[in-house]
Design an enzyme around this catalytic site. Structure first.
Site, mmCIF file in Angstrom:
data_model
loop_
_atom_site.group_PDB
_atom_site.id
_atom_site.type_symbol
_atom_site.label_atom_id
_atom_site.label_comp_id
_atom_site.label_asym_id
_atom_site.label_seq_id
_atom_site.Cartn_x
_atom_site.Cartn_y
_atom_site.Cartn_z
ATOM 1 N N GLY A 15 1.343 -0.845 0.567
ATOM 2 C CA GLY A 15 -0.358 -0.123 0.051
ATOM 3 C C GLY A 15 0.771 1.210 -0.122
ATOM 4 N N ARG A 76 0.945 -5.405 -5.706
ATOM 5 C CA ARG A 76 1.515 -6.966 -4.992
ATOM 6 C C ARG A 76 1.672 -7.722 -6.239
ATOM 7 N NH1 ARG A 76 -2.204 -3.534 -1.308
ATOM 8 N NH2 ARG A 76 -1.426 -3.510 0.920
ATOM 9 N N ASP A 107 4.971 -5.491 6.014
ATOM 10 C CA ASP A 107 5.760 -6.685 6.349
ATOM 11 C C ASP A 107 5.430 -7.735 5.335
ATOM 12 O OD1 ASP A 107 3.063 -6.578 5.889
ATOM 13 O OD2 ASP A 107 2.682 -7.834 7.941
ATOM 14 N N THR A 129 3.931 2.908 5.784
ATOM 15 C CA THR A 129 2.332 2.232 5.446
ATOM 16 C C THR A 129 1.957 3.017 6.415
ATOM 17 O OG1 THR A 129 0.770 0.739 6.286
ATOM 18 C CG2 THR A 129 3.240 0.362 7.650
ATOM 19 N N ASP A 133 1.880 -0.710 11.667
ATOM 20 C CA ASP A 133 1.696 -1.889 11.732
ATOM 21 C C ASP A 133 2.891 -2.656 11.691
ATOM 22 O OD1 ASP A 133 0.938 -2.343 9.271
ATOM 23 O OD2 ASP A 133 -0.063 -3.977 9.333
ATOM 24 N N ARG A 175 -5.925 -1.506 8.189
ATOM 25 C CA ARG A 175 -5.805 -2.961 8.602
ATOM 26 C C ARG A 175 -6.248 -4.241 9.641
ATOM 27 N NH1 ARG A 175 -0.829 -6.459 5.241
ATOM 28 N NH2 ARG A 175 0.088 -5.620 6.633
#
Length: 355
Positions: A15, A76, A107, A129, A133, A175
């Site tokens: 993202g 992706r 990640d 991001t 996270d 997310r």
């Protein structure tokens, strides 16, 4: 013998996040200042597989520091998850004399970077991001901008909620993480915040709203983290109206939160992280992720960062800890405890002063 770097590549993956362009600019200019050529990889790991490359000069990155998104684009790439795809990416690096990579993303990006590092392509990761996270770092690039975007949007929503004596239930991105939700919830004076890291007491929320309405409060805002599920926010909106009699509206800003002009903090963090990444890569370091910890920019082993992330999210698999020392595992546990304490403290503050 230390590897001599003549050319490095930059890619952004996963993202997009405001501040990625600031990182791209920083990496490019830092490398060129050290006599190293820079190649931009267009479209993340897919671009590496498909040899979609473009040389970057100082002028190519001039002016992009204030732009959201990523000028190198992002995607992706399922093909890269398999050995054949990775070997295509490695072949691109060798064919184009790319000595190492700096990979900006989350990640999934770091898993790709460590896979390449293991196979002989030195890589350094930079956390980009909005979700924040990545457990190994206190802040990720894009997080601050996303929170400020939520604040700006919700301030406007609160205005119209006050005019019509309504409650607004706003679902924010993140997310599976509740960082944006809890921080913006406190900053907005939300009467309630729902996030997966903490138990949510709907009955207590309804009681608090009824009590505040009885005292004359006209409008309310409730923040919901998207990790609660796609139907949670809309269902909660209906329940609030049924249980309190307060007219309620559900709002999902969604991808608006991912865009926009990066804040000073994101530009600064991205710039410092980019320069640090180049320093480490040219010093012969690899398989590292740049982290911001206690207001200091440091480097952390990517594998350690990925596993501590799984530990915090209760996603550890059999064997995940086998390659780590007890001291490293203890450090992981301590960081996870620190993150849990953060959520508990912030949630307690929200319950105390929210409304």
């Amino acid at each position: 013998m230390e590897k001599k770097f003549r050319k490095i590549g930059i890619l952004s993956s996963g993202g997009d996040a405001p501040g990625m362009n600031a990182a791209i600019r920083s990496v490019t200019r830092s490398a060129i200042a050290r006599g190293v050529e820079v190649v931009g990889i267009v479209g993340g790991y897919a671009g590496l597989i498909n040899e979609n490359l473009k040389p970057l000069t100082e002028m190519d990155v001039s002016g992009i520091i204030s732009h959201g998104g990523t000028t190198l684009y992002s995607a992706r790439c399922n093909e890269f998850k398999y050995e054949e795809g990775m070997q295509k990416a490695i072949a691109t690096c060798k064919k184009n004399d790319i000595d190492g990579l700096i990979c900006i993303g989350g990640d999934g990006t770091f898993r790709g970077a460590t896979d390449l590092s293991i196979r002989g392509i030195p890589c350094i990761g930079i956390p980009g991001t909005i979700d924040n996270d990545i457990t190994a770092t206190d802040y990720t690039i894009g997080y601050d901008t996303a929170m400020n975007t939520v604040i700006d949007l919700c301030d406007k929503i609160i205005d119209t909620s006050e005019s019509h004596s309504r409650c607004a239930v706003v679902e924010v991105m993140g997310r599976h993480a509740g960082y944006i939700a809890i921080e913006t919830g406190i900053a907005l004076g939300a009467v309630g915040v729902a996030l997966i890291e903490m138990p949510f007491d709907k009955e207590a929320l309804f009681a608090k709203m009824n009590a505040l309405r009885a005292q004359g409060q006209q409008s309310f805002i409730v923040i919901v983290a998207e990790g609660m599920g796609s139907e949670f926010g809309e269902a909660l909106t209906k329940e609030i109206e049924e249980r309190t009699g307060i007219e309620s509206r559900f709002v999902r800003p969604a991808h608006i939160v991912r865009g926009g002009t990066p804040t000073l903090r994101d530009r600064s963090l991205a710039s410092v992280m980019g320069d640090k990444a180049v320093d480490l890569l040219l010093a012969g370091k690899s398989d590292l992720v740049i982290c911001s910890r206690n207001n200091e920019v440091i480097a952390t082993d990517i594998k350690w960062a990925l596993i501590v992330d799984r530990m915090f999210k209760d996603k550890l698999k059999d064997g995940d800890l086998d390659s780590f020392t007890q001291e490293q595992i203890d450090d992981m546990k301590a960081l996870c405890a620190e993150r849990r304490a953060y959520f508990e403290n912030m949630y307690d503050i929200m319950l105390t002063i929210g409304g």
